[in-house]
Scaffold this motif. Structure first.
Motif, PDB file in Angstrom:
ATOM      1  N   ALA A 171     -46.548 -57.783  57.427  1.00 27.30           N
ATOM      2  CA  ALA A 171     -45.869 -56.694  56.727  1.00 27.30           C
ATOM      3  C   ALA A 171     -45.612 -55.521  57.664  1.00 27.30           C
ATOM      4  O   ALA A 171     -46.296 -55.352  58.671  1.00 27.30           O
ATOM      5  CB  ALA A 171     -46.718 -56.219  55.553  1.00 27.30           C
ATOM      6  N   ALA A 172     -44.636 -54.718  57.336  1.00 30.03           N
ATOM      7  CA  ALA A 172     -44.333 -53.543  58.147  1.00 30.03           C
ATOM      8  C   ALA A 172     -45.341 -52.420  57.882  1.00 30.03           C
ATOM      9  O   ALA A 172     -45.460 -51.488  58.670  1.00 30.03           O
ATOM     10  CB  ALA A 172     -42.922 -53.064  57.834  1.00 30.03           C
ATOM     11  N   ASP A 173     -46.072 -52.529  56.786  1.00 28.59           N
ATOM     12  CA  ASP A 173     -47.009 -51.484  56.373  1.00 28.59           C
ATOM     13  C   ASP A 173     -48.270 -51.530  57.246  1.00 28.59           C
ATOM     14  O   ASP A 173     -49.143 -52.381  57.083  1.00 28.59           O
ATOM     15  CB  ASP A 173     -47.350 -51.720  54.896  1.00 28.59           C
ATOM     16  N   GLN A 174     -48.359 -50.581  58.202  1.00 28.17           N
ATOM     17  CA  GLN A 174     -49.457 -50.598  59.166  1.00 28.17           C
ATOM     18  C   GLN A 174     -50.830 -50.426  58.524  1.00 28.17           C
ATOM     19  O   GLN A 174     -51.814 -50.971  59.008  1.00 28.17           O
ATOM     20  CB  GLN A 174     -49.245 -49.508  60.218  1.00 28.17           C
ATOM     21  N   ALA A 175     -50.858 -49.667  57.432  1.00 31.20           N
ATOM     22  CA  ALA A 175     -52.147 -49.461  56.760  1.00 31.20           C
ATOM     23  C   ALA A 175     -52.649 -50.775  56.176  1.00 31.20           C
ATOM     24  O   ALA A 175     -53.850 -51.070  56.210  1.00 31.20           O
ATOM     25  CB  ALA A 175     -52.010 -48.397  55.672  1.00 31.20           C
ATOM     26  N   ALA A 176     -51.730 -51.579  55.671  1.00 35.47           N
ATOM     27  CA  ALA A 176     -52.118 -52.870  55.093  1.00 35.47           C
ATOM     28  C   ALA A 176     -52.596 -53.823  56.188  1.00 35.47           C
ATOM     29  O   ALA A 176     -53.556 -54.577  56.005  1.00 35.47           O
ATOM     30  CB  ALA A 176     -50.935 -53.483  54.328  1.00 35.47           C
ATOM     31  N   VAL A 177     -51.919 -53.767  57.342  1.00 35.65           N
ATOM     32  CA  VAL A 177     -52.318 -54.601  58.479  1.00 35.65           C
ATOM     33  C   VAL A 177     -53.721 -54.201  58.948  1.00 35.65           C
ATOM     34  O   VAL A 177     -54.617 -55.025  59.127  1.00 35.65           O
ATOM     35  CB  VAL A 177     -51.290 -54.454  59.630  1.00 35.65           C
ATOM     36  N   ARG A 178     -53.916 -52.883  59.108  1.00 35.46           N
ATOM     37  CA  ARG A 178     -55.210 -52.367  59.550  1.00 35.46           C
ATOM     38  C   ARG A 178     -56.336 -52.769  58.592  1.00 35.46           C
ATOM     39  O   ARG A 178     -57.442 -53.105  59.015  1.00 35.46           O
ATOM     40  CB  ARG A 178     -55.138 -50.839  59.665  1.00 35.46           C
ATOM     41  N   ALA A 179     -56.032 -52.741  57.292  1.00 38.22           N
ATOM     42  CA  ALA A 179     -57.047 -53.085  56.289  1.00 38.22           C
ATOM     43  C   ALA A 179     -57.544 -54.524  56.485  1.00 38.22           C
ATOM     44  O   ALA A 179     -58.727 -54.801  56.302  1.00 38.22           O
ATOM     45  CB  ALA A 179     -56.489 -52.882  54.880  1.00 38.22           C
ATOM     46  N   CYS A 180     -56.635 -55.416  56.868  1.00 42.83           N
ATOM     47  CA  CYS A 180     -57.048 -56.814  57.108  1.00 42.83           C
ATOM     48  C   CYS A 180     -58.037 -56.878  58.268  1.00 42.83           C
ATOM     49  O   CYS A 180     -59.077 -57.543  58.179  1.00 42.83           O
ATOM     50  CB  CYS A 180     -55.835 -57.684  57.438  1.00 42.83           C
ATOM     51  N   PHE A 181     -57.725 -56.201  59.357  1.00 43.99           N
ATOM     52  CA  PHE A 181     -58.605 -56.226  60.534  1.00 43.99           C
ATOM     53  C   PHE A 181     -59.960 -55.596  60.205  1.00 43.99           C
ATOM     54  O   PHE A 181     -61.010 -56.094  60.611  1.00 43.99           O
ATOM     55  CB  PHE A 181     -57.956 -55.489  61.707  1.00 43.99           C
ATOM     56  N   ARG A 182     -59.904 -54.493  59.466  1.00 46.46           N
ATOM     57  CA  ARG A 182     -61.161 -53.815  59.119  1.00 46.46           C
ATOM     58  C   ARG A 182     -62.032 -54.715  58.246  1.00 46.46           C
ATOM     59  O   ARG A 182     -63.247 -54.787  58.411  1.00 46.46           O
ATOM     60  CB  ARG A 182     -60.838 -52.499  58.400  1.00 46.46           C
ATOM     61  N   ALA A 215     -55.389 -53.906  65.974  1.00 48.24           N
ATOM     62  CA  ALA A 215     -56.567 -54.800  65.919  1.00 48.24           C
ATOM     63  C   ALA A 215     -57.652 -54.336  66.892  1.00 48.24           C
ATOM     64  O   ALA A 215     -58.844 -54.382  66.576  1.00 48.24           O
ATOM     65  CB  ALA A 215     -56.143 -56.235  66.230  1.00 48.24           C
ATOM     66  N   ILE A 216     -57.225 -53.880  68.074  1.00 46.32           N
ATOM     67  CA  ILE A 216     -58.204 -53.419  69.070  1.00 46.32           C
ATOM     68  C   ILE A 216     -58.910 -52.155  68.569  1.00 46.32           C
ATOM     69  O   ILE A 216     -60.123 -52.005  68.713  1.00 46.32           O
ATOM     70  CB  ILE A 216     -57.521 -53.210  70.436  1.00 46.32           C
ATOM     71  N   GLU A 217     -58.160 -51.270  67.941  1.00 48.01           N
ATOM     72  CA  GLU A 217     -58.802 -50.085  67.344  1.00 48.01           C
ATOM     73  C   GLU A 217     -59.852 -50.482  66.312  1.00 48.01           C
ATOM     74  O   GLU A 217     -60.835 -49.780  66.118  1.00 48.01           O
ATOM     75  CB  GLU A 217     -57.750 -49.211  66.638  1.00 48.01           C
ATOM     76  N   GLU A 218     -59.612 -51.610  65.646  1.00 43.73           N
ATOM     77  CA  GLU A 218     -60.526 -52.048  64.586  1.00 43.73           C
ATOM     78  C   GLU A 218     -61.605 -52.998  65.092  1.00 43.73           C
ATOM     79  O   GLU A 218     -62.335 -53.577  64.304  1.00 43.73           O
ATOM     80  CB  GLU A 218     -59.736 -52.677  63.438  1.00 43.73           C
ATOM     81  N   GLY A 219     -61.687 -53.202  66.406  1.00 47.20           N
ATOM     82  CA  GLY A 219     -62.829 -53.948  66.942  1.00 47.20           C
ATOM     83  C   GLY A 219     -62.543 -55.354  67.434  1.00 47.20           C
ATOM     84  O   GLY A 219     -63.478 -56.104  67.730  1.00 47.20           O
ATOM     85  N   SER A 220     -61.274 -55.717  67.540  1.00 46.66           N
ATOM     86  CA  SER A 220     -60.948 -57.055  68.045  1.00 46.66           C
ATOM     87  C   SER A 220     -61.571 -57.291  69.420  1.00 46.66           C
ATOM     88  O   SER A 220     -61.572 -56.399  70.268  1.00 46.66           O
ATOM     89  CB  SER A 220     -59.425 -57.205  68.153  1.00 46.66           C
TER      90      SER A 220
END
Ligand SMILES: *Cc1c(COP(=O)(O)O)cnc(C)c1O
Length: 248
Positions: A171-182, A215-220
């Motif tokens: 999705a284009a929604d970065q917050a939604a993408v970030r939520a998956c990684f978190r 993803a790297i910001e979230e710990g990948s």
């Protein structure tokens, strides 16, 4: 088809972006590994990456690992299975892959174990967890993870579980993408707290060409990158996730 030079240049650029994303997140520059994804690209492109120092490639189809395995045998490549795997194709992965990141169900673990026993091999595995609400994404439902990890640790000696993998929402929604990684990182932390015998979850494989900096910001600890290294594929992402439209 990317030429040799382009692949080397793209690899260097991606490595640099990974290092700076890690530093920006307050992490050591070398704390994130690059897994180049060579799916749909042929021998020439892969040899160019080997020339540039890469010896580990992700593929999302067992047939594709099989067709590249012999022709590239001289390169000493570690093939990593990252795509949905039908149990009846476990044999090829057991023979030719050094690792699977898309372990997502018990019948697959059992099928791989049977074939790995025959080969006299054990391989590393990441459990693919479903972190988005998209109906078509493969992956183990998060609530089944503790039971699954315990069962694999107890019953499947040939799969060494090293961490978790996910695909973020497309999705284009970065917050939604970030939520998956978190979600994946938090699950990993929870599972570590449960300290399941024989399971070490050091690795988080998350992030692709379009979202790896988040993803790297979230710990990948590992990003799987195809397009940014090898260029666009003839088939779009809807070819890999056939049930959903490509919106990224
Ligand atoms: C294709 C693929 C990637 C890489 O995707 P890009 O957007 O080309 O970087 C990563 N992970 C999986 C599971 C894939 O199938």
């Amino acid at each position: 088809m990317p030429n040799e030079n382009t692949v080397a240049i793209n690899l260097a650029k991606v490595q640099e972006r990974i290092r700076s994303a890690a530093l920006k997140a307050g992490r050591p520059a070398d704390s994130v590994t690059l897994l180049p994804v060579s799916k749909t690209f042929g021998e020439e492109a892969i040899r160019a990456a080997v020339q540039a120092g890469v010896h580990r490639f992700g593929e999302n189809k067992a047939q594709e690992i099989r067709s590249k395995y012999e022709p590239l045998a001289d390169c000493g490549i570690d093939w990593v299975m990252i795509g949905h795997l039908q149990s009846n194709k476990a044999k090829d992965v057991a023979r030719m892959a050094s690792e699977i990141q898309s372990l997502d169900r018990m019948d697959l673990a059992v099928a791989l174990d049977r074939r790995l026993q025959q080969e006299g091999r054990a391989i590393d595995a990441l459990v693919q967890v479903k972190t988005s609400t998209e109906p078509s994404k493969y992956g183990l439902p998060a609530e089944e993870l503790p039971g699954f990890l315990r069962q694999v640790a107890r019953d499947i000696p040939t799969l060494r579980i090293r961490g978790l993998m996910t695909l973020a929402i497309n999705a284009a929604d970065q917050a939604a993408v970030r939520a998956c990684f978190r979600t994946l990182r938090e699950l990993r932390d929870q599972m570590r707290n449960e300290a399941i015998d024989g399971i070490e979850l050091d690795r988080l494989s998350m992030g692709m060409s379009g979202d790896f900096e988040i993803a790297i910001e979230e710990g990948s600890t590992e990003v799987r990158i195809g397009t940014a290294i090898f260029g666009g594929r003839i088939y779009g992402d809807d070819y890999y996730w056939p049930e959903q439209p490509a919106v990224r």
